[in-house]
Design a protein around this motif. Structure first.
Motif, PDB file in Angstrom:
ATOM      1  N   TYR A  28      31.416  49.315  29.682  1.00  0.00           N
ATOM      2  CA  TYR A  28      32.734  48.729  29.429  1.00  0.00           C
ATOM      3  C   TYR A  28      32.894  47.419  30.182  1.00  0.00           C
ATOM      4  N   LEU A  29      32.466  47.383  31.441  1.00  0.00           N
ATOM      5  CA  LEU A  29      32.619  46.177  32.249  1.00  0.00           C
ATOM      6  C   LEU A  29      31.745  45.034  31.750  1.00  0.00           C
ATOM      7  N   ARG A  30      30.642  45.330  31.118  1.00  0.00           N
ATOM      8  CA  ARG A  30      29.799  44.244  30.588  1.00  0.00           C
ATOM      9  C   ARG A  30      30.544  43.455  29.520  1.00  0.00           C
ATOM     10  N   THR A  31      31.435  44.120  28.799  1.00  0.00           N
ATOM     11  CA  THR A  31      32.247  43.414  27.806  1.00  0.00           C
ATOM     12  C   THR A  31      33.248  42.486  28.470  1.00  0.00           C
ATOM     13  N   LEU A  32      33.762  42.885  29.645  1.00  0.00           N
ATOM     14  CA  LEU A  32      34.788  42.094  30.319  1.00  0.00           C
ATOM     15  C   LEU A  32      34.219  41.051  31.260  1.00  0.00           C
ATOM     16  N   ALA A  33      33.176  41.421  31.998  1.00  0.00           N
ATOM     17  CA  ALA A  33      32.699  40.573  33.093  1.00  0.00           C
ATOM     18  C   ALA A  33      31.276  40.070  32.913  1.00  0.00           C
ATOM     19  N   GLY A  34      30.609  40.428  31.838  1.00  0.00           N
ATOM     20  CA  GLY A  34      29.276  39.916  31.576  1.00  0.00           C
ATOM     21  C   GLY A  34      28.300  40.231  32.698  1.00  0.00           C
ATOM     22  N   ASP A  88      28.519  43.914  39.940  1.00  0.00           N
ATOM     23  CA  ASP A  88      29.301  43.587  41.138  1.00  0.00           C
ATOM     24  C   ASP A  88      30.719  44.132  41.028  1.00  0.00           C
ATOM     25  N   VAL A  89      31.320  43.972  39.851  1.00  0.00           N
ATOM     26  CA  VAL A  89      32.684  44.458  39.656  1.00  0.00           C
ATOM     27  C   VAL A  89      32.721  45.976  39.760  1.00  0.00           C
ATOM     28  N   ALA A  90      31.719  46.644  39.188  1.00  0.00           N
ATOM     29  CA  ALA A  90      31.673  48.099  39.270  1.00  0.00           C
ATOM     30  C   ALA A  90      31.583  48.561  40.722  1.00  0.00           C
ATOM     31  N   GLU A  91      30.767  47.861  41.507  1.00  0.00           N
ATOM     32  CA  GLU A  91      30.642  48.222  42.921  1.00  0.00           C
ATOM     33  C   GLU A  91      31.983  48.070  43.641  1.00  0.00           C
ATOM     34  N   GLU A  92      32.690  46.971  43.367  1.00  0.00           N
ATOM     35  CA  GLU A  92      34.012  46.774  43.975  1.00  0.00           C
ATOM     36  C   GLU A  92      34.979  47.873  43.536  1.00  0.00           C
ATOM     37  N   ALA A  93      34.923  48.225  42.258  1.00  0.00           N
ATOM     38  CA  ALA A  93      35.829  49.244  41.737  1.00  0.00           C
ATOM     39  C   ALA A  93      35.562  50.594  42.396  1.00  0.00           C
ATOM     40  N   TRP A  94      34.290  50.953  42.566  1.00  0.00           N
ATOM     41  CA  TRP A  94      33.977  52.243  43.177  1.00  0.00           C
ATOM     42  C   TRP A  94      34.377  52.280  44.649  1.00  0.00           C
ATOM     43  N   ARG A  95      34.300  51.146  45.322  1.00  0.00           N
ATOM     44  CA  ARG A  95      34.783  51.127  46.704  1.00  0.00           C
ATOM     45  C   ARG A  95      36.287  51.393  46.752  1.00  0.00           C
ATOM     46  N   GLU A  96      37.026  50.788  45.821  1.00  0.00           N
ATOM     47  CA  GLU A  96      38.467  51.024  45.773  1.00  0.00           C
ATOM     48  C   GLU A  96      38.767  52.471  45.394  1.00  0.00           C
ATOM     49  N   ILE A  97      38.016  53.001  44.441  1.00  0.00           N
ATOM     50  CA  ILE A  97      38.213  54.389  44.028  1.00  0.00           C
ATOM     51  C   ILE A  97      37.958  55.339  45.196  1.00  0.00           C
ATOM     52  N   ALA A  98      36.869  55.111  45.929  1.00  0.00           N
ATOM     53  CA  ALA A  98      36.570  55.967  47.084  1.00  0.00           C
ATOM     54  C   ALA A  98      37.667  55.874  48.132  1.00  0.00           C
ATOM     55  N   ARG A  99      38.197  54.671  48.339  1.00  0.00           N
ATOM     56  CA  ARG A  99      39.245  54.472  49.335  1.00  0.00           C
ATOM     57  C   ARG A  99      40.525  55.208  48.969  1.00  0.00           C
ATOM     58  N   ASP A 100      40.871  55.193  47.677  1.00  0.00           N
ATOM     59  CA  ASP A 100      42.167  55.722  47.240  1.00  0.00           C
ATOM     60  C   ASP A 100      42.086  57.109  46.619  1.00  0.00           C
ATOM     61  N   LEU A 101      40.909  57.717  46.620  1.00  0.00           N
ATOM     62  CA  LEU A 101      40.728  58.990  45.927  1.00  0.00           C
ATOM     63  C   LEU A 101      41.647  60.082  46.467  1.00  0.00           C
ATOM     64  N   ALA A 104      37.831  43.367  37.009  1.00  0.00           N
ATOM     65  CA  ALA A 104      37.061  42.498  36.113  1.00  0.00           C
ATOM     66  C   ALA A 104      37.886  41.298  35.669  1.00  0.00           C
ATOM     67  N   LEU A 105      39.143  41.532  35.300  1.00  0.00           N
ATOM     68  CA  LEU A 105      39.980  40.418  34.856  1.00  0.00           C
ATOM     69  C   LEU A 105      40.268  39.454  35.999  1.00  0.00           C
ATOM     70  N   ALA A 106      40.395  39.981  37.225  1.00  0.00           N
ATOM     71  CA  ALA A 106      40.571  39.096  38.380  1.00  0.00           C
ATOM     72  C   ALA A 106      39.315  38.248  38.596  1.00  0.00           C
ATOM     73  N   ARG A 107      38.149  38.852  38.408  1.00  0.00           N
ATOM     74  CA  ARG A 107      36.896  38.089  38.554  1.00  0.00           C
ATOM     75  C   ARG A 107      36.806  36.992  37.503  1.00  0.00           C
ATOM     76  N   VAL A 108      37.178  37.310  36.278  1.00  0.00           N
ATOM     77  CA  VAL A 108      37.146  36.312  35.204  1.00  0.00           C
ATOM     78  C   VAL A 108      38.106  35.167  35.509  1.00  0.00           C
ATOM     79  N   ARG A 109      39.311  35.502  36.005  1.00  0.00           N
ATOM     80  CA  ARG A 109      40.272  34.446  36.344  1.00  0.00           C
ATOM     81  C   ARG A 109      39.727  33.554  37.460  1.00  0.00           C
ATOM     82  N   ASP A 110      39.082  34.146  38.455  1.00  0.00           N
ATOM     83  CA  ASP A 110      38.496  33.360  39.544  1.00  0.00           C
ATOM     84  C   ASP A 110      37.423  32.413  39.013  1.00  0.00           C
TER      85      ASP A 110
END
Length: 212
Positions: free
Chosen positions: A38-44, A49-62, A84-90
């Motif tokens: 799914y992320l490859r469609t959004l962030a190429g 990298d985005v998945a790694e960031e997302a999993w860190r957030e998920i682990a933090r807030d689980l 992913a959308l934040a990365r694209v905007r950056d």
């Protein structure tokens, strides 16, 4: 929401919330392949990298998460999509400022000297590569697509609303309501986008695909 892998994912999420690292690894293995596709469609190329960031957030807030396996898939998708959308905007902002910055640096360079490359921002993936396949919890009203790996290239070439809708439903197993909440769109719009995507897949893969 859709089924949650026969309850196995929901049970693993519950144990992971209690600090069970093996259970968290089980959750990761169940969700990561579809999430990364799914992320490859959004962030190429930045998807890992985005998945790694997302999993860190998920682990933090689980510890604050409440819900079963299907709810977790939707939550993980929402976290990953936001990042992913934040990365694209950056990246978009970087592209807009790069020509001005490049002109200033060129003017400051001394004759006869070369400007070396800046720091590399190439991805440094830590998650193992995985092949995306339809989630075991795929909503029953979405048909199977022959050869999900073969279909992925076709899906990523679709308009983004269609690609997101069909990936959330086929690869992450979300029902129309859950996908609509992740995307912040009406359920009927998500169902329509899924229908268009499946028709396009049917034509391009030359296989019959039913209604969403």
């Amino acid at each position: 929401m859709g089924a949650d892998d026969g309850g196995e994912l929901g049970e693993a999420v519950l144990r992971a919330r209690g600090g069970d690292e093996r259970a968290f690894a089980q959750v990761y293995r169940a969700v990561q392949p579809g999430l990364l596709a799914y992320l490859r469609t959004l962030a190429g190329d930045d998807a890992e990298d985005v998945a790694e960031e997302a999993w860190r957030e998920i682990a933090r807030d689980l510890g604050r998460f409440r819900g079963g396996g299907a709810d977790f898939r939707a939550w993980a998708a929402a976290v990953a999509r936001r990042r992913a959308l934040a990365r694209v905007r950056d990246h978009d902002r970087g592209r807009r400022t790069a020509p001005r910055r490049g002109a200033r640096e060129a003017g400051a360079a001394q004759p006869g000297t070369a400007q070396g490359p800046g720091p590399s921002d190439a991805p440094d993936p830590t998650a193992p590569a995985a092949s995306a396949a339809p989630a075991a919890s795929a909503a029953p009203d979405v048909p199977d697509v022959p050869s999900a790996d073969a279909a992925l290239d076709v899906i990523t070439a679709l308009p983004r609303d269609e690609a997101e809708a069909v990936l959330l439903r086929l690869l992450l197993g979300l029902d129309a309501g859950a996908a609509a909440r992740v995307l912040g769109r009406p359920r009927r719009a998500v169902r329509a986008a899924t229908c268009r995507a499946l028709r396009n897949l049917s034509r391009r893969l030359e296989g019959p695909v039913g209604p969403p």
